[in-house]
Design a protein around this motif. Structure first.
Motif, PDB file in Angstrom:
ATOM      1  N   PRO A 185       0.157  -1.126   0.362  1.00  0.00           N
ATOM      2  CA  PRO A 185       0.094   0.140  -0.181  1.00  0.00           C
ATOM      3  C   PRO A 185       0.600   1.542  -0.445  1.00  0.00           C
ATOM      4  O   PRO A 185       0.037   2.153  -0.563  1.00  0.00           O
ATOM      5  CB  PRO A 185      -0.806  -0.115   1.020  1.00  0.00           C
ATOM      6  CG  PRO A 185      -0.460  -1.491   1.448  1.00  0.00           C
ATOM      7  CD  PRO A 185       0.397  -2.318   1.385  1.00  0.00           C
ATOM      8  N   GLU A 186       2.250   1.079   0.893  1.00  0.00           N
ATOM      9  CA  GLU A 186       3.379   2.657   0.655  1.00  0.00           C
ATOM     10  C   GLU A 186       3.160   3.329  -0.789  1.00  0.00           C
ATOM     11  O   GLU A 186       4.383   3.653  -0.638  1.00  0.00           O
ATOM     12  CB  GLU A 186       4.038   2.391   1.799  1.00  0.00           C
ATOM     13  CG  GLU A 186       4.834   1.293   1.816  1.00  0.00           C
ATOM     14  CD  GLU A 186       4.548   0.051   2.394  1.00  0.00           C
ATOM     15  OE1 GLU A 186       5.192  -0.031   2.708  1.00  0.00           O
ATOM     16  OE2 GLU A 186       2.881  -0.529   2.247  1.00  0.00           O
ATOM     17  N   TYR A 187       3.047   1.493  -1.363  1.00  0.00           N
ATOM     18  CA  TYR A 187       3.809   2.430  -2.839  1.00  0.00           C
ATOM     19  C   TYR A 187       2.821   2.315  -3.556  1.00  0.00           C
ATOM     20  O   TYR A 187       2.639   3.403  -4.582  1.00  0.00           O
ATOM     21  CB  TYR A 187       4.792   0.787  -3.730  1.00  0.00           C
ATOM     22  CG  TYR A 187       5.144   1.113  -4.521  1.00  0.00           C
ATOM     23  CD1 TYR A 187       6.325   1.709  -5.102  1.00  0.00           C
ATOM     24  CD2 TYR A 187       4.506   0.605  -6.213  1.00  0.00           C
ATOM     25  CE1 TYR A 187       6.871   1.685  -6.370  1.00  0.00           C
ATOM     26  CE2 TYR A 187       4.893   1.199  -7.673  1.00  0.00           C
ATOM     27  CZ  TYR A 187       6.163   2.186  -7.542  1.00  0.00           C
ATOM     28  OH  TYR A 187       6.707   1.687  -9.066  1.00  0.00           O
ATOM     29  N   TYR A 188       1.513   2.000  -3.726  1.00  0.00           N
ATOM     30  CA  TYR A 188       0.781   2.569  -5.214  1.00  0.00           C
ATOM     31  C   TYR A 188       0.047   2.945  -4.355  1.00  0.00           C
ATOM     32  O   TYR A 188      -1.002   3.964  -5.347  1.00  0.00           O
ATOM     33  CB  TYR A 188      -0.128   0.733  -4.944  1.00  0.00           C
ATOM     34  CG  TYR A 188      -1.271  -0.050  -4.143  1.00  0.00           C
ATOM     35  CD1 TYR A 188      -2.431   0.756  -3.417  1.00  0.00           C
ATOM     36  CD2 TYR A 188      -1.084  -1.187  -3.252  1.00  0.00           C
ATOM     37  CE1 TYR A 188      -3.036   0.205  -2.695  1.00  0.00           C
ATOM     38  CE2 TYR A 188      -1.786  -1.823  -2.936  1.00  0.00           C
ATOM     39  CZ  TYR A 188      -2.961  -0.949  -2.184  1.00  0.00           C
ATOM     40  OH  TYR A 188      -3.727  -1.723  -1.008  1.00  0.00           O
ATOM     41  N   ARG A 189       0.062   3.411  -3.375  1.00  0.00           N
ATOM     42  CA  ARG A 189      -1.046   4.954  -3.092  1.00  0.00           C
ATOM     43  C   ARG A 189      -0.294   5.906  -3.802  1.00  0.00           C
ATOM     44  O   ARG A 189      -1.142   6.613  -4.282  1.00  0.00           O
ATOM     45  CB  ARG A 189      -0.093   5.333  -1.357  1.00  0.00           C
ATOM     46  CG  ARG A 189      -0.455   6.383  -0.727  1.00  0.00           C
ATOM     47  CD  ARG A 189      -0.017   6.890   0.596  1.00  0.00           C
ATOM     48  NE  ARG A 189      -0.711   8.295   0.848  1.00  0.00           N
ATOM     49  CZ  ARG A 189      -0.136   8.833   1.578  1.00  0.00           C
ATOM     50  NH1 ARG A 189       0.783   8.032   2.465  1.00  0.00           N
ATOM     51  NH2 ARG A 189       0.014  10.157   2.094  1.00  0.00           N
ATOM     52  N   TRP A 190       0.965   6.058  -4.257  1.00  0.00           N
ATOM     53  CA  TRP A 190       1.156   6.922  -5.140  1.00  0.00           C
ATOM     54  C   TRP A 190       0.682   6.516  -6.573  1.00  0.00           C
ATOM     55  O   TRP A 190       1.069   7.546  -7.359  1.00  0.00           O
ATOM     56  CB  TRP A 190       2.421   7.101  -4.826  1.00  0.00           C
ATOM     57  CG  TRP A 190       2.957   7.202  -3.394  1.00  0.00           C
ATOM     58  CD1 TRP A 190       3.497   6.308  -2.714  1.00  0.00           C
ATOM     59  CD2 TRP A 190       2.781   8.221  -2.443  1.00  0.00           C
ATOM     60  NE1 TRP A 190       3.399   7.295  -1.291  1.00  0.00           N
ATOM     61  CE2 TRP A 190       3.282   8.365  -1.322  1.00  0.00           C
ATOM     62  CE3 TRP A 190       1.736   9.874  -3.045  1.00  0.00           C
ATOM     63  CZ2 TRP A 190       2.595   9.450  -0.263  1.00  0.00           C
ATOM     64  CZ3 TRP A 190       1.873  10.764  -2.167  1.00  0.00           C
ATOM     65  CH2 TRP A 190       2.259  10.564  -0.759  1.00  0.00           C
ATOM     66  N   ASN A 191       0.921   5.159  -6.665  1.00  0.00           N
ATOM     67  CA  ASN A 191       0.058   5.403  -8.173  1.00  0.00           C
ATOM     68  C   ASN A 191      -1.576   5.797  -7.575  1.00  0.00           C
ATOM     69  O   ASN A 191      -1.441   6.578  -9.905  1.00  0.00           O
ATOM     70  CB  ASN A 191      -0.374   3.948  -8.301  1.00  0.00           C
ATOM     71  CG  ASN A 191       0.694   2.952  -8.797  1.00  0.00           C
ATOM     72  OD1 ASN A 191       1.715   3.313  -9.189  1.00  0.00           O
ATOM     73  ND2 ASN A 191       0.685   1.713  -8.635  1.00  0.00           N
ATOM     74  N   GLN A 192      -2.501   6.077  -7.540  1.00  0.00           N
ATOM     75  CA  GLN A 192      -3.388   6.470  -6.906  1.00  0.00           C
ATOM     76  C   GLN A 192      -3.691   7.476  -6.523  1.00  0.00           C
ATOM     77  O   GLN A 192      -3.765   8.644  -7.316  1.00  0.00           O
ATOM     78  CB  GLN A 192      -4.290   6.093  -5.882  1.00  0.00           C
ATOM     79  CG  GLN A 192      -4.186   4.693  -5.710  1.00  0.00           C
ATOM     80  CD  GLN A 192      -5.140   3.563  -4.367  1.00  0.00           C
ATOM     81  OE1 GLN A 192      -4.542   4.749  -3.152  1.00  0.00           O
ATOM     82  NE2 GLN A 192      -5.581   2.773  -4.735  1.00  0.00           N
TER      83      GLN A 192
END
Length: 617
Positions: free
Chosen positions: A130-137
């Motif tokens: 989540p700490e990575y794909y949060r920034w995709n979003q």
């Protein structure tokens, strides 16, 4: 030393390296020469194989040489952990994708450490975290604000085996890039990224990449596919509308003997409605829709079509010409309609011969040639000199195109334009294991973005995974049901997830600032390392990841996150390890696990063999 015991020697020195932090980079030392060595991150759907060993051994050899030459070297690894491969593998093994993926990451990390590859493991990332794909979003929402991300209904590629939409770049010769199943065309509401806004810059900037293989640059040039031409509107006889075509050969318009539309063309049903050909057109459209993309569009496919029963008027000379639909016209190219000039195009000639459409030559060789009268036995497809074209007779093709474009613009029935083969990137996937798209659908307010302070939109547990199509997230009521951030009324979350190639567009920027909790990365931390000095990966990514990441970098530049036009200075395509006549890959079931070789011969020997058996250029 009388005996070489790789197990003892390698374990001893690998422990020493780890304790001393030999490969760790705290902050970029601006007083030293810096070198960013990067290999494409693996997807953790199993164990590593000798193809991985080759790729990472090349990168480590370069990184070690630069480090021993005095450079400060950034050499990092992560995990391309979302997407179809991991989800399909989890389904086949009756296991939840997260547990399957994380266990594989642990296994593969251990294998890479045992190989002694010099990574800074403190910077390791996994795209499913989540700490990575949060920034995709977060990045998606910034693109949504600028109109780069948008939703539209279009005919798209559908892989029934994988149960999801595919981007054009993910269809190889009419088949799914991942499972090799035939791809069909279906209409969907989907999310897109407007990569076409950057098409010209992506094409132009290839000239700034002399450190990339010429073959890759050529592949990207072809895929972007700039065409300079004109759009021309042909009024439909007896109607109050026109069919717009795009052509690069406006000089041949007096030889147009038909208009031909793609079967997905939005005006096709309107043209045939109520006419004698309505049933024939409907049957032809249904028959083509049921066929795979490979069958419909292969170069060797038989040219088939149906007459719509309607005619159009050539705006240049008033000629009445029939309107057809055919399998060889693509809705994704140009306008989805062409003017058929059989005397000067190979496909048009074959189609005309089969269906008795007139063949009207209007261009001859500059050095002379037939000026009409003789039967055309093969099309003349080159530029030449015009005849049978009224006031344009005697002009060269180039001059005629210019004068005709001027006339079309003056007459209000055409305009000069540029088109591109590349299409907007469809990122919606009807699968579970990917980044949730951060919007909600509200009956009152329509599509509403999730606020930044509500990110990440977490991927829920418990979605039913069958691999048979239809978004699994739509079957999780506690995920779907929500409230609108704007009006507070009932809303439903978007249930498509993002294409896995979104994850890999920018992962190596995150390596430079992997623990940042307030933004994707601090621009000041990436500036000393970029552009990447050496990127190593497969040429099969030439028109997928390697275009996507160039596009994504330009978007981040425009968002003020970096000052880069291009992310990678030098690209090396390492080739493939072949076993039994096929590329070594898990999907083909022909992998060789390096652990047995490391056990017997040691990591150094295994790595040296992988380099010298087929030397990197």
């Amino acid at each position: 030393m009388t005996d070489y015991d790789p197990r003892a020697i390698e374990a001893k020195w690998q422990a020493r390296w780890a304790d001393a932090g030999v490969f760790r980079v705290i902050d970029a030392d601006l007083a030293r020469d810096r070198f960013y060595a990067l290999e494409m991150l693996p997807y953790p759907s199993g164990r590593i194989h000798m193809g991985h060993v080759r790729n990472y051994s090349i990168g480590d050899a370069v990184a070690r040489f630069r480090r021993m030459s005095g450079s400060q070297v950034l050499h990092v690894i992560g995990w391309d952990a979302f997407g179809l491969p991991a989800e399909n593998a989890a389904i086949q093994n009756h296991e939840e994708p997260r547990a399957w993926t994380l266990r594989n990451i642990d296994t593969m990390r251990g294998q890479l450490k045992r190989l002694g590859i010099g990574y800074d493991w403190d910077r390791e990332i996994a795209t499913c975290a989540p700490e990575y794909y949060r920034w995709n979003q977060w990045l998606f929402l910034r693109m949504l604000e600028r109109g780069i991300a948008f939703r539209a209904r279009r005919h798209l590629n559908w892989c029934a085996s994988c149960g999801t939409v595919l981007a054009n770049e993910q269809v190889v010769q009419g088949r799914c890039w991942r499972c090799d199943s035939p791809v069909t065309r279906r209409e969907f509401d989907q999310w897109f990224l407007k990569i076409t806004d950057y098409a010209e810059e992506l094409l132009r900037d290839l000239a700034r990449l002399p450190g990339w293989p010429e073959r890759v640059r050529t592949m990207q040039t072809h895929w972007i596919g700039r065409s300079d031409g004109a759009r021309v509107r042909f009024p439909v006889e007896g109607g109050d509308f026109a069919i717009e075509i795009f052509t690069t050969r406006l000089d041949t318009i007096h030889g147009a003997s038909a208009l031909v539309l793609a079967v997905e063309h939005p005006m096709l049903a309107r043209l045939a409605a109520g006419g004698p050909q309505e049933r024939a057109v409907a049957a032809f459209v249904a028959e083509q829709a049921a066929r795979s993309v490979e069958d419909r569009f292969a170069d060797a496919a038989e040219k088939v079509g149906v007459f719509t029963g309607r005619h159009a008027i050539n705006p240049f000379d008033g000629t009445r010409i029939p309107i057809w639909a055919a399998n060889f016209v693509l809705m994704d190219v140009g306008t989805g309609a062409i003017m058929s000039v059989p005397a000067h195009d190979d496909r048009d000639f074959a189609f005309a011969r089969k269906f008795g459409i007139p063949v009207v030559p209007v261009v001859r060789r500059s050095s002379g040639g037939p000026a009409g009268g003789a039967a055309v036995t093969e099309p003349f497809t080159e530029d030449g000199v015009l005849f049978g074209s009224g006031r344009y007779d005697g002009m060269t093709s180039a001059l005629a195109r210019e004068r005709m474009a001027e006339a079309a613009e003056a007459g209000g029935h055409g305009t000069r334009t540029v088109t591109y083969r590349i299409k907007d990137w469809g990122i919606s996937r009807q699968r579970y294991w990917g980044t949730p798209i951060p919007v909600v659908h509200c009956e009152r307010d329509g599509i509403v973005p999730v606020p930044d302070d509500a990110l990440p939109v977490l991927l829920p547990d418990g979605a039913p995974l069958t691999g048979e199509g239809g978004s699994p997230l739509s079957q999780v009521p506690e995920f779907v049901t929500t409230t609108c951030p704007r009006c507070g009324g009932p809303a439903r979350r978007e249930t498509d997830t993002m294409d896995t190639f979104v994850d890999s567009c920018w992962y190596y920027f995150r390596y430079c600032d992997p623990k940042n909790a307030s933004r994707p990365f601090d621009p000041s931390k990436i500036a000393p390392w970029f552009p990447v000095d050496l990127y190593i990966g497969g040429i099969e990514h030439a028109t997928m990841h390697l275009i996507y990441t160039r596009f994504w970098t330009k978007v981040m530049r425009d968002l003020g996150l970096c000052e880069l036009d291009e992310p990678v200075l030098n690209l090396f395509t390492q080739g493939m390890v072949i076993k039994d006549g096929a590329k070594m890959s898990k999907s083909k079931g022909n992998v060789v696990d390096p652990d047995a070789m490391v056990d017997r011969f040691g990591a150094d020997t295994t790595r040296l063999f992988s380099l010298f058996a087929a030397p990197p250029e």
